[in-house]
Design a protein around this motif. Structure first.
Motif, PDB file in Angstrom:
ATOM      1  N   TYR A 110     -27.078  73.074  20.591  1.00 26.11           N
ATOM      2  CA  TYR A 110     -26.885  71.676  20.963  1.00 26.11           C
ATOM      3  C   TYR A 110     -28.116  71.057  21.610  1.00 26.11           C
ATOM      4  N   GLY A 111     -29.017  71.855  22.111  1.00 27.29           N
ATOM      5  CA  GLY A 111     -30.245  71.335  22.688  1.00 27.29           C
ATOM      6  C   GLY A 111     -30.080  70.709  24.058  1.00 27.29           C
ATOM      7  N   ASN A 224     -31.616  55.561  27.796  1.00 23.57           N
ATOM      8  CA  ASN A 224     -30.817  54.352  27.609  1.00 23.57           C
ATOM      9  C   ASN A 224     -29.436  54.673  27.053  1.00 23.57           C
ATOM     10  N   SER A 225     -29.368  55.669  26.179  1.00 25.10           N
ATOM     11  CA  SER A 225     -28.096  56.020  25.555  1.00 25.10           C
ATOM     12  C   SER A 225     -27.125  56.614  26.559  1.00 25.10           C
ATOM     13  N   VAL A 254     -24.845  65.089  19.175  1.00 22.13           N
ATOM     14  CA  VAL A 254     -26.027  65.844  18.778  1.00 22.13           C
ATOM     15  C   VAL A 254     -26.673  65.219  17.544  1.00 22.13           C
ATOM     16  N   ARG A 255     -25.893  64.539  16.719  1.00 22.01           N
ATOM     17  CA  ARG A 255     -26.454  63.859  15.551  1.00 22.01           C
ATOM     18  C   ARG A 255     -27.392  62.751  15.989  1.00 22.01           C
ATOM     19  N   ARG A 256     -26.958  61.968  16.986  1.00 24.85           N
ATOM     20  CA  ARG A 256     -27.814  60.893  17.486  1.00 24.85           C
ATOM     21  C   ARG A 256     -29.026  61.458  18.214  1.00 24.85           C
ATOM     22  N   SER A 257     -28.833  62.565  18.910  1.00 24.82           N
ATOM     23  CA  SER A 257     -29.961  63.215  19.585  1.00 24.82           C
ATOM     24  C   SER A 257     -31.011  63.654  18.569  1.00 24.82           C
ATOM     25  N   LYS A 287     -31.889  56.046   9.507  1.00 28.25           N
ATOM     26  CA  LYS A 287     -31.495  57.436   9.717  1.00 28.25           C
ATOM     27  C   LYS A 287     -30.002  57.648   9.503  1.00 28.25           C
ATOM     28  N   GLY A 288     -29.183  56.665   9.937  1.00 25.67           N
ATOM     29  CA  GLY A 288     -27.747  56.808   9.741  1.00 25.67           C
ATOM     30  C   GLY A 288     -27.364  56.846   8.277  1.00 25.67           C
TER      31      GLY A 288
END
Length: 320
Positions: A110-111, A224-225, A254-257, A287-288
């Protein structure tokens, strides 16, 4: 004129002022981030799986103005504070790495190394209407010095890295990237270097170029997120604020990360194009859409001509 398309609305944040040496350092940094196996014909950026980004940010308990939705018959919510210019806040050190996925798209790492608030736990000396004497309370550390940063890096960040890093890569070099804030320790700090070699780990501390927040994923979008997620919950105490930030950090997709790391690639690509400057707009690479189509790249490519021109420009600037 706006409706006719003759003018458009533009929002522009302040960028750091760059001297010539800043541009040289930024350009050299971005060129070194290219995968050497892909240069010069088909340059791509390193995937950055071996990098951990750290930075600190102040998180406020609340904002001066909050927008929310209520039923037509609901009473207006009253929000009070003793002084709206001194809203309680806490500085938190955040350490994310790039998440990893297997061939089926399942997340294997997951980082999320951790969120580490700069707080102390002390016993109260006097009783009050809220708690008796001797109650353990969380208090923010008001003065962040090199000693404080060193202790947090050794006792918290390194400990979390050793506990969460994928075992198959534990013997490979791991880079912790930080900015050039004065309280930060030097990459060759003796106590940190000794602690970084424990348990056969090879952890190194590196500093990003000066005046370059756009080269850190935290400043690029991560902070910001998670702050936007944290503001969705209500905090009235220091403990609730710390728990809210940690919950926002853990709940962040994790996808957005992973997309923020591709935004970092895009940012470095633009820096190479403008030869170290910051006069560019970060392009939209959809990217999405690419992720839904199953075509999201692991590494972004950089134009070979832009790389060659940047190398020539770097030599000219260095000679000057």
């Amino acid at each position: 004129m706006k409706k006719e398309g003759a003018i458009k609305r533009v929002s522009r944040a302040l960028d750091p002022y760059l001297i010539d040496q800043n541009k040289i350092d930024r350009l050299k940094w971005c060129l070194e981030m290219l995968d050497p196996r892909s240069v010069p014909h088909n340059p791509v950026f390193k995937p950055l799986f071996d990098y951990i980004f750290i930075d600190e940010k102040w998180f406020n308990i609340t904002r001066k103005t909050v927008r929310y939705y209520a039923a037509p018959t609901a009473a207006s919510r009253i929000r009070t504070i003793q002084n709206k210019n001194f809203i309680p806040k806490i500085m938190i050190l955040t350490a994310p790495a790039r998440p990893r996925f297997d061939s089926n798209g399942n997340c294997t790492f997951y980082g999320k190394i951790g969120c580490f608030p700069f707080v102390t736990h002390t016993a109260t000396k006097r009783s009050s209407v809220n708690r008796p004497a001797g109650t353990i309370e969380m208090k923010p550390i008001e003065s962040i010095t090199k000693e404080v940063i060193r202790n947090f890096m050794i006792e918290k960040v390194l400990l979390a890295v050793r506990a969460k890093w994928p075992r198959e890569d534990a013997d490979k070099p791991i880079y912790i990237q930080q900015d050039n804030a004065r309280p930060h320790i030097a990459p060759d700090d003796r106590m940190f270097c000794e602690a970084a070699k424990q348990d056969n780990f090879n952890i190194k501390l590196v500093c990003q170029p000066a005046n370059s927040p756009d080269l850190n994923v935290l400043d690029l979008g991560f902070f910001n997120s998670i702050q936007a997620i944290q503001y969705k919950s209500t905090s009235t105490t220091t403990e609730e604020l710390v728990a809210g930030v940690d919950r926002a950090f853990q709940d962040y997709s994790v996808r957005r990360s992973n997309r923020i790391f591709l935004s970092l690639h895009a940012c470095m690509r633009e820096i190479i194009k403008v030869h170290g400057g910051n006069s560019f707009d970060l392009p939209h690479i959809k990217k999405g859409v690419l992720e839904r189509q199953g075509h999201l790249p692991l590494q972004l490519r950089c134009d070979a001509k832009s790389v060659n021109d940047a190398r020539v420009s770097l030599g000219t600037m260095a000679d000057t």
